[in-house]
Design a protein around this motif. Structure first.
Motif, short mmCIF file in Angstrom:
data_model
loop_
_atom_site.label_atom_id
_atom_site.label_comp_id
_atom_site.label_asym_id
_atom_site.label_seq_id
_atom_site.Cartn_x
_atom_site.Cartn_y
_atom_site.Cartn_z
N ILE A 4 0.86 -1.19 0.00
CA ILE A 4 0.00 0.00 0.00
C ILE A 4 0.89 1.23 0.00
CG2 ILE A 4 -0.17 0.05 2.50
CD1 ILE A 4 -3.06 0.97 2.16
N ARG A 5 0.37 2.34 -0.52
CA ARG A 5 1.13 3.60 -0.56
C ARG A 5 1.47 4.05 0.85
NH1 ARG A 5 0.50 7.44 -5.00
NH2 ARG A 5 0.70 8.99 -3.36
N LEU A 6 2.66 4.63 1.00
CA LEU A 6 3.13 5.09 2.31
C LEU A 6 2.21 6.16 2.90
CD1 LEU A 6 5.25 5.20 4.55
CD2 LEU A 6 6.57 6.77 3.11
N ASP A 7 1.84 7.17 2.11
CA ASP A 7 0.99 8.24 2.65
C ASP A 7 -0.38 7.70 3.08
OD1 ASP A 7 0.20 7.78 0.03
OD2 ASP A 7 -0.18 9.89 -0.42
N LYS A 8 -0.91 6.77 2.34
CA LYS A 8 -2.22 6.19 2.68
C LYS A 8 -2.13 5.36 3.96
CE LYS A 8 -6.18 4.19 0.42
NZ LYS A 8 -6.71 3.63 -0.83
N ALA A 36 15.64 4.89 4.87
CA ALA A 36 15.82 5.67 3.65
C ALA A 36 14.62 6.59 3.44
CB ALA A 36 15.95 4.74 2.45
N TYR A 37 14.89 7.79 2.93
CA TYR A 37 13.80 8.70 2.60
C TYR A 37 12.99 8.11 1.46
CZ TYR A 37 16.28 12.03 5.51
OH TYR A 37 16.89 12.65 6.56
N ALA A 38 11.71 8.46 1.41
CA ALA A 38 10.84 7.86 0.42
C ALA A 38 9.91 8.90 -0.18
CB ALA A 38 10.03 6.74 1.07
N LYS A 39 9.21 8.50 -1.22
CA LYS A 39 8.17 9.32 -1.82
C LYS A 39 6.83 8.88 -1.23
CE LYS A 39 10.44 9.76 -6.31
NZ LYS A 39 10.31 9.47 -7.73
N PRO A 40 5.80 9.73 -1.33
CA PRO A 40 4.49 9.33 -0.81
C PRO A 40 3.94 8.07 -1.48
CG PRO A 40 4.52 11.69 -1.25
CD PRO A 40 5.80 11.13 -1.78
N SER A 41 4.36 7.81 -2.71
CA SER A 41 3.83 6.66 -3.44
C SER A 41 4.60 5.37 -3.16
CB SER A 41 3.86 6.94 -4.94
OG SER A 41 5.18 7.16 -5.37
N ARG A 42 5.60 5.42 -2.31
CA ARG A 42 6.39 4.22 -2.01
C ARG A 42 5.49 3.15 -1.42
NH1 ARG A 42 9.23 1.01 1.30
NH2 ARG A 42 11.45 0.71 1.03
N GLU A 43 5.71 1.93 -1.83
CA GLU A 43 4.91 0.82 -1.34
C GLU A 43 5.44 0.34 0.01
OE1 GLU A 43 2.23 -0.21 -2.99
OE2 GLU A 43 2.60 1.18 -4.63
N VAL A 46 4.69 -5.50 4.94
CA VAL A 46 4.70 -5.99 6.31
C VAL A 46 6.15 -6.18 6.75
CG1 VAL A 46 4.03 -7.89 7.82
CG2 VAL A 46 2.47 -7.11 6.05
N GLY A 47 6.47 -5.68 7.95
CA GLY A 47 7.82 -5.79 8.48
C GLY A 47 8.66 -4.54 8.29
N ASP A 48 8.19 -3.60 7.47
CA ASP A 48 8.93 -2.35 7.27
C ASP A 48 8.98 -1.55 8.56
OD1 ASP A 48 9.47 -2.86 4.64
OD2 ASP A 48 7.98 -1.46 3.83
N ARG A 49 10.07 -0.79 8.73
CA ARG A 49 10.21 0.12 9.87
C ARG A 49 10.06 1.55 9.36
NH1 ARG A 49 10.88 -2.30 14.40
NH2 ARG A 49 11.93 -4.29 14.48
N ILE A 50 9.16 2.28 9.98
CA ILE A 50 8.87 3.65 9.58
C ILE A 50 9.25 4.58 10.72
CG2 ILE A 50 7.06 5.27 8.90
CD1 ILE A 50 5.51 2.88 7.79
N GLU A 51 9.98 5.64 10.40
CA GLU A 51 10.33 6.65 11.40
C GLU A 51 9.74 7.98 10.96
OE1 GLU A 51 14.53 6.69 11.97
OE2 GLU A 51 14.49 4.89 13.20
#
Length: 131
Positions: A4-8, A36-43, A46-51
C-alpha cells in the motif's frame, strides 16, 4: 493486498490526521522507511520500519499488517507497532524555557518584522537540534 502507498498507510493508522498531511511530511523528508527517505507513493510492506520526525521527537513504528481504510484508534495496534525508544519520548517532557518579551504599553500588536524575529528566536530555542 501485498502493499500500500506510504501516505495512505500513515493516514490509515492515524499517524497523520489527513492523507495530504502525510504526503507533505514524506515529501519534506520527515519520514523514512527502513532508514531511507521515500516518496508518498512508495509501497509499504509488512515488516517495514517507519520513522516519523515531529518537532524534536522521532517516532518509530513497525508495520504489522496492511490496511487501506482509516481505522478506529482501538484497531491501530493490530496494524502498527509503536517502537519509539523511551529516550525519544522523554524529549516531550523537557521543561520549556519561558521567554518574556517586553513591549511598551499601547504600542499595539507586533509588526510583521517583529513577529518574524520572535518566531526565529523561538525556533532557535525549541528546534536547535534539527538540521
Amino acid at each position: 493486498m501485498d502493499d500500500i502507498r506510504l501516505d495512505k498507510y500513515l493516514w490509515a493508522v492515524r499517524i497523520f490526521k489527513t492523507r495530504s498531511d502525510a504526503a507533505d511530511a514524506v515529501r519534506t523528508n520527515k519520514v523514512t522507511v527502513n532508514g531511507a527517505y521515500a516518496k508518498p507513493s512508495r509501497e509499504v510492506k509488512v515488516g517495514d520500519r517507519i520513522e516519523v520526525k515531529r518537532q524534536q521527537v522521532t517516532y518509530s513504528y513497525k508495520v504489522l499488517d496492511l490496511v487501506s481504510s482509516r481505522q478506529p484508534a482501538k484497531n491501530v495496534p493490530d496494524y502498527c507497532l509503536n517502537t519509539t525508544p523511551q529516550e525519544e519520548l522523554d524529549k516531550l517532557n523537557v521543561p520549556r524555557e519561558t521567554i518574556f518579551v517586553f513591549r511598551d504599553r499601547g504600542t499595539g500588536r507586533p509588526t510583521k518584522k517583529e513577529r518574524r524575529d520572535l518566531d526565529e528566536l523561538m525556533d532557535g530555542i525549541y528546534y536547535d537540534d534539527e538540521e
